[in-house]
Design a protein around this motif. Structure first.
Motif, short mmCIF file in Angstrom:
data_model
loop_
_atom_site.label_atom_id
_atom_site.label_comp_id
_atom_site.label_asym_id
_atom_site.label_seq_id
_atom_site.Cartn_x
_atom_site.Cartn_y
_atom_site.Cartn_z
N GLY A 1 0.78 -1.24 0.02
CA GLY A 1 0.07 -0.05 -0.04
C GLY A 1 0.85 1.26 0.10
N PHE A 2 0.17 2.25 0.07
CA PHE A 2 0.78 3.71 0.09
C PHE A 2 1.62 3.96 1.11
CE2 PHE A 2 -3.69 4.45 1.11
CZ PHE A 2 -3.68 4.66 2.32
N GLU A 3 1.27 3.28 2.43
CA GLU A 3 1.72 3.47 3.76
C GLU A 3 2.78 2.46 4.29
OE1 GLU A 3 -0.39 1.51 3.22
OE2 GLU A 3 -0.99 0.22 4.71
N SER A 4 3.65 3.08 5.20
CA SER A 4 4.81 2.18 5.53
C SER A 4 4.32 1.46 6.74
CB SER A 4 5.90 3.09 6.12
OG SER A 4 6.43 3.74 4.86
N LEU A 5 5.06 0.19 6.89
CA LEU A 5 4.76 -0.86 7.72
C LEU A 5 5.78 -1.66 8.59
CD1 LEU A 5 1.82 -2.80 5.72
CD2 LEU A 5 1.31 -1.02 7.87
N CYS A 6 5.71 -1.81 9.71
CA CYS A 6 6.88 -2.67 10.43
C CYS A 6 6.21 -3.61 11.30
CB CYS A 6 7.57 -1.59 11.31
SG CYS A 6 8.83 -2.50 12.54
N THR A 7 6.47 -4.85 10.85
CA THR A 7 5.79 -6.10 11.51
C THR A 7 7.00 -7.05 12.10
OG1 THR A 7 5.50 -7.05 9.40
CG2 THR A 7 3.83 -6.22 10.28
N PRO A 8 7.35 -7.24 13.31
CA PRO A 8 7.99 -8.21 13.93
C PRO A 8 7.49 -9.60 13.38
CG PRO A 8 7.18 -6.65 15.46
CD PRO A 8 6.45 -6.28 14.15
N ALA A 9 8.29 -10.50 13.13
CA ALA A 9 7.96 -11.90 12.75
C ALA A 9 8.95 -12.76 13.09
CB ALA A 9 8.11 -11.94 11.34
N SER A 10 8.47 -14.00 13.38
CA SER A 10 9.44 -15.42 13.67
C SER A 10 8.92 -16.24 12.94
CB SER A 10 9.41 -15.80 15.42
OG SER A 10 7.77 -15.54 15.51
N PRO A 11 10.02 -16.53 11.65
CA PRO A 11 9.67 -17.40 10.51
C PRO A 11 9.41 -18.93 10.94
CG PRO A 11 11.52 -16.16 10.05
CD PRO A 11 11.03 -15.99 11.58
N THR A 12 8.46 -19.76 10.59
CA THR A 12 8.48 -21.00 10.69
C THR A 12 9.11 -21.58 9.65
OG1 THR A 12 6.09 -20.82 11.56
CG2 THR A 12 6.61 -22.72 11.14
N ARG A 13 10.15 -22.30 10.07
CA ARG A 13 10.91 -23.16 9.00
C ARG A 13 11.23 -24.74 9.46
NH1 ARG A 13 9.52 -19.62 6.63
NH2 ARG A 13 10.82 -17.81 5.80
N THR A 14 10.86 -25.63 8.55
CA THR A 14 11.25 -27.05 8.84
C THR A 14 12.51 -27.86 8.33
OG1 THR A 14 9.63 -27.44 7.55
CG2 THR A 14 8.69 -27.36 9.92
N ALA A 15 12.67 -27.34 7.05
CA ALA A 15 13.57 -27.75 6.18
C ALA A 15 14.96 -27.53 6.73
CB ALA A 15 13.47 -27.56 4.60
N ARG A 16 14.96 -26.38 7.15
CA ARG A 16 16.31 -26.03 7.79
C ARG A 16 15.91 -24.89 9.00
NH1 ARG A 16 20.97 -22.15 4.72
NH2 ARG A 16 20.77 -23.82 3.35
N ALA A 17 16.06 -25.38 9.97
CA ALA A 17 15.57 -24.88 11.20
C ALA A 17 15.99 -23.05 11.26
CB ALA A 17 15.99 -25.33 12.69
N TRP A 18 15.10 -22.22 11.77
CA TRP A 18 15.42 -20.82 11.89
C TRP A 18 16.18 -20.58 13.54
CZ3 TRP A 18 16.15 -16.52 9.01
CH2 TRP A 18 16.25 -15.41 9.76
N THR A 19 17.30 -20.36 13.56
CA THR A 19 18.10 -20.53 14.81
C THR A 19 18.50 -18.93 15.19
OG1 THR A 19 20.15 -20.77 13.45
CG2 THR A 19 18.92 -22.91 14.65
N GLU A 20 18.10 -18.01 14.42
CA GLU A 20 18.47 -16.67 14.78
C GLU A 20 17.60 -16.25 16.01
OE1 GLU A 20 20.73 -14.26 13.00
OE2 GLU A 20 19.98 -13.58 15.14
N GLU A 21 18.19 -15.92 16.91
CA GLU A 21 17.75 -15.55 18.08
C GLU A 21 17.36 -13.98 18.21
OE1 GLU A 21 19.77 -17.15 21.71
OE2 GLU A 21 18.99 -19.25 21.09
N ARG A 22 18.17 -13.08 17.55
CA ARG A 22 17.89 -11.80 17.45
C ARG A 22 16.59 -11.54 16.60
NH1 ARG A 22 23.96 -10.92 15.41
NH2 ARG A 22 23.07 -12.38 14.14
N GLN A 23 15.92 -10.55 17.14
CA GLN A 23 14.66 -10.13 16.56
C GLN A 23 14.68 -9.72 14.99
OE1 GLN A 23 11.58 -9.35 18.94
NE2 GLN A 23 12.55 -11.09 19.53
N LEU A 24 13.73 -10.42 14.10
CA LEU A 24 13.56 -10.07 12.99
C LEU A 24 12.13 -9.00 12.89
CD1 LEU A 24 13.72 -12.47 9.99
CD2 LEU A 24 11.75 -11.28 10.16
N MET A 25 12.57 -7.80 12.15
CA MET A 25 11.34 -7.27 11.60
C MET A 25 11.23 -7.00 10.33
SD MET A 25 11.49 -3.92 14.55
CE MET A 25 13.00 -4.44 15.10
N ARG A 26 9.88 -6.88 9.64
CA ARG A 26 9.93 -6.64 8.27
C ARG A 26 9.22 -5.25 7.88
NH1 ARG A 26 5.47 -10.04 4.86
NH2 ARG A 26 4.13 -8.45 5.86
N PHE A 27 9.89 -4.66 7.09
CA PHE A 27 9.82 -3.14 6.81
C PHE A 27 9.03 -3.16 5.14
CE2 PHE A 27 12.39 -2.70 10.11
CZ PHE A 27 12.03 -1.46 10.68
#
Ligand SMILES: *Cc1c(COP(=O)(O)O)cnc(C)c1O
Length: 381
Positions: A333-359
């Motif tokens: 959309g025309f407006e900016s967004l920031c969403t924290p997220a924790s990915p679900t992964r099974t083929a290769r586990a998501w091991t990152e402990e630091r925070q992920l945010m999508r912009f």
């Protein structure tokens, strides 16, 4: 018939009425019953369309303008981007079948496979998005579809699509091309059978509409998708189609601003101590940057960052301190967004402990966005 044009000119000029005095855009033709010219045409089933589920001239004008983006043979519109994923998977599924889904797929795709497909006896294997030609090791005689998404949702892995498509042989490859918007990536030209779009994102562009599109290259697969669409009663209202077409009118031009502003913000993030990594495939620091450069012609306004902290409370303080970035699902959309997220992964586990945010970087003035991020970092420290 009017000539089909490309790029921003195509956005503006394709799919418009051409005869007589008229509005610029196709009129909204809403109808369940479609009256036939006469009884013989009705009984001989000779009309070009028969019922509201066949769409209308409003639909066809938009479908033609969308198909032009990827030179698709046909387009099926769906009520959401999610349906544009589930419909072709259902259309291609076979009894005792097997599907291969990228581990980085849009989250609800995974729930559909683990729920609906699993209940129908169709097995799913999630594969490493970086597998490339090694996809061959997962293909079985009963494999009926391979679903890719590049870049991957939340984590932005770039897949080696030409290698996957080649290794797939006769198994149809479906690519969720929402990020590329039909502008920056052309999976059908690479040999994919189906390109999937959440039109909810950049085509709509105004965060007030849900719609999807299934674009097909191969006519056999297109017939299967059309048939499943008809039999599932899949149809979108003409008024929504008109709104989506209005969004498409300005899409290339809007994307230019999203792209430039997202680069500016991503580069600004790269220089900040609060950021451990910027997951933007257009930056040389991205692990698959070279594949992206080979296969894509640009980038949209969506990317992620990994913060230099693992404290959830600090993320909450940061996001709540933002004034111009909203927190909410979807993007484009025309407006900016920031969403924290924790990915679900099974083929290769998501091991990152630091925070992920999508912009998602919207159409605001980029200096204002950067000033907002700057003050939010200060406020959350
Ligand atoms: C948002 C999204 C979808 C789903 O689209 P909706 O219209 O919200 O159902 C599918 N794929 C990707 C990559 C998306 O980002």
């Amino acid at each position: 018939m009017a000539r089909i044009r490309q790029g921003a000119t195509g956005d503006a000029h394709n799919g418009r009425p051409t005869e007589g005095q008229r509005p610029v855009n196709p009129p909204i033709e809403a109808g369940s019953t479609i009256l036939f010219t006469d009884c013989r045409t009705f009984m001989d089933r000779k009309a070009s369309y028969a019922y509201g589920t066949d769409g209308s001239p409003t639909h066809w004008a938009f479908e033609e303008n969308l198909a032009r983006l990827e030179n698709a043979d046909s387009v099926v519109l769906t009520p959401s981007g999610l349906t544009a994923i589930t419909l072709p998977l259902l259309a291609l599924a076979k009894k005792g079948g097997h599907v291969l889904i990228t581990d980085s797929a849009y989250g609800p795709t995974r729930q559909f496979c683990d729920g609906v497909l699993s209940n129908l006896g169709i097995e799913t294997t999630y594969f490493d998005p970086l597998c490339g030609a090694d996809i061959a090791a997962h293909i079985r005689p009963e494999t009926c579809a391979i679903l890719c998404e590049s870049p991957g949702s939340l984590t932005f892995e770039i897949q080696d699509l030409p290698a996957i498509i080649k290794a797939a042989g006769d198994v149809p490859v479906l690519v969720d091309n929402t990020w590329g918007a039909g502008v920056y990536l052309k999976p059908l030209e690479m040999g994919a059978a189906i390109s999937i779009h959440a039109l909810t994102k950049y085509v709509s562009g105004h965060s007030d509409l849900l719609m999807g599109a299934v674009m097909c290259r191969d006519s056999g697969i297109s017939a299967k998708v059309h048939s499943a669409s008809q039999l599932l009663g899949n149809i979108v209202p003409a008024a929504d189609v008109s709104l989506a077409h209005r969004g498409l009118r300005t899409m290339h031009r809007r994307l230019e601003v999203h792209e430039q502003s997202a680069y500016a913000v991503a580069r600004w993030f790269e220089a900040r101590d609060e950021i451990a990594a910027v997951l933007h495939p257009g930056l040389p620091s991205h692990p698959q940057h070279e594949i992206w450069r080979r296969d894509f012609t640009g980038a949209c306004g969506l990317f992620s960052i990994i913060a230099d902290w693992s404290d959830r409370e600090r993320t909450i303080a940061f996001v709540d301190a933002l004034e111009l970035f909203g927190v909410g699902y979807s993007w484009g959309g025309f407006e900016s967004l920031c969403t924290p997220a924790s990915p679900t992964r099974t083929a290769r586990a998501w091991t990152e402990e630091r925070q992920l945010m999508r912009f998602h970087i919207g159409l605001e003035d980029v200096d204002d966005l950067i000033a907002d991020l700057d003050q939010a970092f200060a406020a959350s420290r």
